[in-house]
Each structure stands twice: as structure tokens, then as C-alpha cells.
Write an enzyme that holds these catalytic residues in place. Structure first.
Site, short mmCIF file in Angstrom:
data_model
loop_
_atom_site.label_atom_id
_atom_site.label_comp_id
_atom_site.label_asym_id
_atom_site.label_seq_id
_atom_site.Cartn_x
_atom_site.Cartn_y
_atom_site.Cartn_z
N CYS A 2 0.85 -1.19 0.00
CA CYS A 2 0.00 0.00 0.00
C CYS A 2 0.88 1.24 0.00
O CYS A 2 2.03 1.21 0.46
CB CYS A 2 -0.94 0.09 1.18
N ARG A 27 2.84 0.48 -5.46
CA ARG A 27 2.83 -0.26 -4.19
C ARG A 27 1.54 -1.04 -4.00
O ARG A 27 1.41 -1.82 -3.06
CB ARG A 27 2.99 0.72 -3.02
N TRP A 71 -3.09 -2.43 -1.49
CA TRP A 71 -2.82 -3.80 -1.92
C TRP A 71 -3.40 -4.66 -0.81
O TRP A 71 -2.88 -4.70 0.31
CB TRP A 71 -1.33 -4.03 -2.06
N ASN A 97 -0.52 1.52 6.24
CA ASN A 97 0.23 0.55 5.46
C ASN A 97 0.93 -0.38 6.45
O ASN A 97 1.61 0.10 7.35
CB ASN A 97 1.26 1.26 4.58
N GLY A 98 0.75 -1.67 6.29
CA GLY A 98 1.37 -2.63 7.21
C GLY A 98 0.32 -3.66 7.62
O GLY A 98 -0.71 -3.81 6.96
N GLU A 453 14.78 -16.12 -14.08
CA GLU A 453 14.33 -14.74 -14.23
C GLU A 453 13.43 -14.59 -15.47
O GLU A 453 12.42 -13.89 -15.44
CB GLU A 453 15.55 -13.82 -14.31
N LYS A 457 9.56 -13.26 -15.31
CA LYS A 457 9.05 -12.14 -16.11
C LYS A 457 7.82 -12.58 -16.89
O LYS A 457 6.82 -11.88 -16.93
CB LYS A 457 10.10 -11.63 -17.12
N GLU A 460 4.67 -13.15 -14.56
CA GLU A 460 4.07 -12.02 -13.86
C GLU A 460 3.38 -11.02 -14.78
O GLU A 460 2.42 -10.39 -14.37
CB GLU A 460 5.07 -11.33 -12.92
N HIS A 476 13.77 -34.92 -13.88
CA HIS A 476 13.41 -35.47 -12.57
C HIS A 476 12.00 -35.05 -12.15
O HIS A 476 11.78 -34.61 -11.03
CB HIS A 476 14.45 -35.02 -11.53
N LYS A 575 4.84 -3.34 -6.43
CA LYS A 575 6.28 -3.22 -6.68
C LYS A 575 7.08 -3.38 -5.40
O LYS A 575 8.16 -3.96 -5.40
CB LYS A 575 6.56 -1.85 -7.30
O1 M6R Z 1 12.43 -4.43 -4.20
P1 M6R Z 1 12.96 -5.85 -4.20
O2 M6R Z 1 14.05 -6.05 -5.17
O3 M6R Z 1 13.34 -6.30 -2.83
O4 M6R Z 1 11.72 -6.72 -4.65
C1 M6R Z 1 11.80 -8.12 -4.62
C2 M6R Z 1 10.70 -8.73 -5.45
O5 M6R Z 1 9.45 -8.40 -4.94
C3 M6R Z 1 10.77 -8.25 -6.91
O6 M6R Z 1 12.02 -8.50 -7.45
C4 M6R Z 1 9.72 -8.97 -7.76
O7 M6R Z 1 10.01 -10.31 -7.84
C5 M6R Z 1 9.69 -8.31 -9.13
N1 M6R Z 1 8.51 -7.51 -9.27
C6 M6R Z 1 9.68 -9.27 -10.24
O8 M6R Z 1 9.69 -8.60 -11.47
#
Ligand code: M6R
Length: 580
Positions: A2, A27, A71, A97-98, A453, A457, A460, A476, A575
Site C-alpha cells: 500500500c 505499491r 494492496w 500501510n502494514g 528470471e 518475467k 508475472e 526429474h 512493486k
Molecule cells: O524491491 P525488491 O528487489 O526487494 O523486490 C523483490 C521482489 O518483490 C521483486 O524483485 C519482484 O520479484 C519483481 N517484481 C519481479 O519482477
């Protein structure tokens, strides 16, 4: 998660709050709301994104107020659960937030004392508790409530009839912007930099009373002075600059990001020396940052002989970890709750600690002994791209120092292959992926983290199920899923494990899997087995990692685009993940 924003000053508050919430939407963005006013409090809140329905706050007037973009953690993302929340009388409004961990118990008590709740959130208890504690002094009421709350919070509160905005922080980020006869309180400095660059970062336990012309911070009942930092922030970099999405713009920024981040890391010779002499290095991170950390492991162990373990930050607390390791916490935002708690565990064990982050003054920079900033600039898209490149570059810069080697040739070659990979044709791969409901990503050695990675990508932003695997592992179990319906994106580069990788591809092909091979353009063996080949510009191992990463980012981006997904703000994500 949030985002919260508060304002008190001489401007109309609502437009400031709306602008602030728009820039904090990364956020969380399932609902939003604002509360403004002095004699009485006006609240407007709604399910959905503020960027699409900002006019709903047109009835909110006054020169102070608070706002929230959500969020969801407790309760559905709907109008009722959107913040701000008010008490029974409507005198107090809060945004939070929290997570209030003891909210259920607090709520039962409040309901037993005839308070009426209108949401399913944990946050609403705060407004009712302030109502109960109120004896005519707003700050005193908030002060009395904070010790009752267990968990994490950044809270902003307003009260009808009071000329104050009150802020409080415990394990959730909150900064105060010090303007000219005006103050801002926000989850981070992004919404504030348009008005002032002077930022005060709050600490756990801080309570701030803001009035027109005066701000006072206290902690544990004592007045405290928090340092004011001048924030260097490129506002232009936080705009789309002609690109359809932030993600694409950020992908295209990567040649500069690599160079900038590499050079920044090279200035930390002392840290490199420390690492090269370490008995062991432990890296903690989440998501994309974790994948970048895995790359460091492969390179540092092979090239510097330094043992590196990499742990998911969310699991670190359950592990028994040596206290003679150097611990590196990697986080784009510097606010990820799991990474921060893992780092705090390392600090408590007296491990020397290093933060690698993209955000100046973020929480992990304050917890760690040393900080290395990545030079990625503001990353707006929820999907991390350039920050990953920045983290990779920071690690390469550290490796240069650990090896005492001049890696300026590496810097040039990586930059060049990134530029070339931005132009590589990925359309055939995109057509294959866009039809799939499951995609495998496979690689060996340094390309295993790259495959992880790539899959992250893809899933998500396109919402297609994608799994990254070490190519040797796919036999496996995952083999049971292979068919003509499950394409695989396979990295097959000359070097370590090349022949084994080709063997793996042939085995997958024999199960009908359509193969997207990423390798050198003149590799006829790869061309033989793969249905689609994507050529990687030639270069050293660092350049190969960077090039394949960019190609995978672009496959994910264009697949999501073809499917019409909301690329910069994928569903259910945020984010900055500030809850554990
Ligand atoms: O801000 P951070 O790098 O700590 O965030 C970690 C993950 O939440 C972040 O890398 C997330 O996996 C990405 N949105 C993926 O694209």
C-alpha cells in the site's frame, strides 16, 4: 504494501494527494481513497485505480488530508475495505500501510464496547481506538493508541476540529517532505520530489505531529531530531518518454544502467577487498533480486574462489546461519519486508552487512553497515528489468575489485550486446509463447538463474504459467508435463555444459516440446533441434548473461502485449512488498 500520502500546507490537498497516490500506485492499486477537511472530514474512496477515476475525490476540499492506494491483505479489494477508515462518529480518519497482527483481538474488544465496523480490514481498529482514547487532544489520543498495536504500520491520521496531520511509523516505511510552509508524509519520496527535495526519513517508534509551519517528531515520549536528506531524483526518468509502457522504456535503459551501476560498484574497492577475504558470503533477496544474487554465486565461486550461499530472504529466518559470513541484502526498493527482516537477523548475529539497492535512503541502507547503490534510476514498472541489470552490474563491479582485474573491456562488451539484443527479432518466439498455457525455461550454470528470471518475467506480466529449471533437473519430474502444448525457452550457449544442454534439448524435442533455442546464430546443432532460434550476440560470459536476459525480457513483454495484459501493473502484484 500500500502507499500512503499526507499533506498539510497552503495548497488544496486533494490534487496533491491524488498526484501522490498515482505515483505510489506501484505499491498497490486495488482501491484508493482520500480524506480531507478541518471542521469536518470528507472521505472519498473506491475500488479500482485512482489513475482511472481521480474525479471521485472532487468533493474533498481543504488544505490538509491523507490518502491511500491499497494492496489488499485483509478483506476483498472493494469500496468498503478501501482506506481511509473512520471511527463510529466520523471525527477521525486514518490510512495505514502494514499489518496489525492483533487486530482480531482488538476488534472483538471494540465490538464488545459497541463500536460499529464497516470494513473487514485490520486497519479500521486504529480509528476506533483513537475514538476511545480521545480526551480533546488529538496527538495524545494517537500516542495512547500506538502501544496497543502489534505488527507493522505507517499510519496517517486526521481529526475533525484539529489542525494537525499525525504520522506514526513502526516497521513500515514513512518519510516526511519539508516544503516551504507545507509538509508531506509519504511511503517514499516519489510523490514529494515534485514539491521539495528535503526529506526526513522516520525511524521505528516515531510519531510526528504536523501543523501548518511546524513539524515535531517524538519517539518513546521524547522529542527527537531526524536528519534531513537532500534527495537526488530524476523526475524525467520517472516518465514514460514516448514508450508505450514503463517496462519497455526500462528495458531500453539497460545499456546505460549496466554501465552506471558497474562504475558505481567499482568505487567500492574496500567492500570488494572485504568480500575477497571472506570465509563465506551469504546473499539474501527475493524475486528478481534473488535471481540476480544467484548469478553472483556462479561468478564469485568460479572466478574468485569465495564460497557464496544465496537464500530466499523469506526463508532465512528459519535457517541456522553462520555468524562469520558477510551478508549481502539485495533489494531494488530497499523496503522488501522479508529482505529487511533477514538483514536484521544478520545484523543481530554481528555479521558484517552490505546492502545493494536502487533507492536512496531506503530501509535496508539504514540497517546495513555498507550500501552500494545501483544506478538504475526510478523503476516504475512492477516487473523488474533494469534494476536486475543494475544488480548484475553491481556484482560484476564487485567481482572486478575482488579479482583486482580491469574489467573495462567487459563493461564495453556488455553494453554493446545489450544494445544489439534490444533489436533482436523475437516475434516467432512470441507467437509460440502467446498460444501456450505453460512454458518451461531451461538453462545450465550461469544460465540457470537467467532462466529463472525469464520465467518470472513471463508469468508475472503475461499470466502464462512459466517455470524456470536447471536443464539437468527437468528429467526429474517436469518431463511428465512435456507435450506439443508446452514450449520451452532453452539457453544453449557454447561453453560449460553445452553438449549436455544439447542432449537435454533433444530429449525434450523427442517429447514433442516446441523449442525456442537461444544461442549463437551460427550454431547449426542448435538450429537442428530448435523450432525457433534466437541469435545472441557474441561476447564473454557476462555479456552472454546480459544479452540472454534482455532477449527473455522482450519475449515476456511482447507476449504480454499480444495478450493485451496490463503490463506495468500486473494483477495482484505490487512493486514494493512491505509485508512478510
Ligand atoms: O524491491 P525488491 O528487489 O526487494 O523486490 C523483490 C521482489 O518483490 C521483486 O524483485 C519482484 O520479484 C519483481 N517484481 C519481479 O519482477
Amino acid at each position: 504494501m500500500c502507499g500512503i500520502v499526507g499533506y498539510i500546507g497552503w495548497r488544496e490537498a486533494a490534487p496533491v494527494l491524488v498526484g501522490g497516490l498515482k505515483s505510489l500506485e506501484y505499491r498497490g492499486y486495488d482501491s484508493f481513497g482520500v480524506a480531507t477537511g478541518t471542521d469536518s472530514i470528507m472521505v472519498a474512496k473506491r475500488k479500482g485505480r485512482i489513475s482511472e477515476q481521480a474525479d471521485c475525490v472532487s468533493g474533498c476540499h481543504g488544505t490538509r488530508g491523507i490518502g491511500h492506494t491499497r494492496w489488499a491483505t485483509h478483506g476483498l479489494p472493494d469500496d468498503r475495505n478501501a482506506h481511509p477508515h473512520t471511527d463510529c462518529t466520523g471525527q477521525f480518519a486514518i490510512v495505514h500501510n502494514g499489518i496489525i497482527e492483533n487486530y482480531a483481538e482488538l476488534r472483538r474488544g471494540l465490538e464488545g464496547r459497541c463500536h460499529r465496523f464497516t470494513s473487514d480490514t485490520d486497519s479500521e481498529v486504529i480509528a476506533h481506538l483513537i475514538e476511545e482514547a480521545w480526551e480533546g487532544d488529538f496527538a495524545a489520543a494517537v500516542r495512547a493508541v500506538l502501544p496497543l498495536l502489534e505488527g507493522s504500520y505507517a499510519i496517517l491520521a486526521v481529526c475533525a476540529g484539529s489542525d494537525e496531520v499525525i504520522a506514526a511509523r513502526e516497521r513500515s516505511p514513512l518519510v516526511i517532505g519539508l516544503g516551504d510552509d507545507e509538509f508531506f508524509a509519504c511511503s517514499d519520496s516519489t510523490p514529494i520530489v515534485e514539491y521539495t527535495r528535503n526529506i526526513m526519513v522516520l525511524e521505528d517508534g516515531d510519531l510526528v505531529v504536523m501543523r501548518r509551519g511546524a513539524v515535531a517528531v517524538e519517539n518513546g515520549g521524547e522529542t527527537v531530531v531526524r536528519e534531513t536528506t537532500y534527495i537526488d531524483y530524476d523526475i524525467e526518468a520517472s516518465r514514460k518518454g514516448g514508450f508505450e509502457h514503463f517496462m519497455l522504456k526500462e528495458i531500453f535503459e539497460q545499456p546505460d544502467v549496466f554501465q552506471q551501476s558497474f562504475r558505481l560498484a567499482c568505487t567500492h574497492q574496500g567492500i570488494s577487498m572485504l568480500l575477497s577475504r571472506a570465509r563465506g558470503v551469504s546473499v539474501i533477496a527475493c524475486g528478481t533480486s534473488y535471481n540476480a544474487a544467484l548469478l553472483f554465486r556462479y561468478f564469485a565461486e568460479k572466478e574468485c574462489g569465495v564460497p557464496v550461499r544465496v537464500d530466499l530472504a523469506s526463508e532465512y529466518r528459519y535457517l541456522s546461519t553462520p555468524d562469520d559470513e558477510i551478508v549481502i541484502a539485495v533489494s531494488q526498493s530497499g523496503e522488501t519486508a522479508d529482505t529487511l527482516s533477514a538483514l536484521k537477523k544478520a545484523v543481530a548475529s554481528s555479521c558484517p552487512t552490505i546492502a545493494i539497492t536502487n533507492v536512496q535512503g531506503s530501509s535496508i541502507t539504514r540497517a546495513a553497515d555498507h550500501t552500494i547503490y545501483t544506478g538504475a534510476g526510478p523503476e516504475i514498472s512492477v516487473a523488474a528489468t533494469k534494476s536486475y541489470m543494475g544488480q548484475f552490474a553491481a556484482f560484476v563491479g564487485l567481482l572486478a575489485g575482488m579479482n583486482c582485474s580491469d574489467m573495462s573491456a567487459v563493461e564495453r562488451s556488455v553494453r554493446q550486446v545489450i544494445e544489439e539484443s534490444l533489436l533482436t527479432d523475437v516475434s516467432e518466439a512470441v507467437s509460440l509463447c502467446a498460444k501456450a498455457s505453460t512454458i518451461f525455461y531451461v538453462g545450465r550454470g550461469i544460465f540457470y538463474p537467467v532462466a529463472l528470471e525469464g520465467a518470472l518475467k513471463m508469468k508475472e506480466i503475461s499470466y502464462i504459467h512459466a517455470e524456470g529449471y536447471a536443464a539437468g533437473e527437468i528429467k526429474h519430474g517436469p518431463f511428465a508435463l512435456l507435450s506439443e502444448e508446452t514450449p520451452a525457452v532453452a539457453v544453449c550457449m557454447p561453453g560449460d555444459g553445452y553438449q549436455s544442454m544439447l542432449g537435454n534439448l533433444r530429449e525434450m524435442k523427442a517429447r514433442g516440446t516446441p523449442l525456442i533455442g537461444i544461442g549463437y546464430g551460427d550454431d547449426i546443432d542448435l538450429q537442428d533441434v530448435a523450432d525457433v532460434c534466437i541469435p545472441v550476440p557474441k561476447g564473454d560470459a557476462y555479456a552472454q548473461v546480459a544479452a540472454v536476459t534482455v532477449i527473455m525480457q522482450r519475449i515476456a513483454y511482447y507476449t504480454a502485449l499480444a495478450l493485451g495484459q496490463d503490463i506495468d501493473k500486473p494483477r495482484n502484484l505490487a512493486k514494493s512488498v512491505t509485508v512478510e
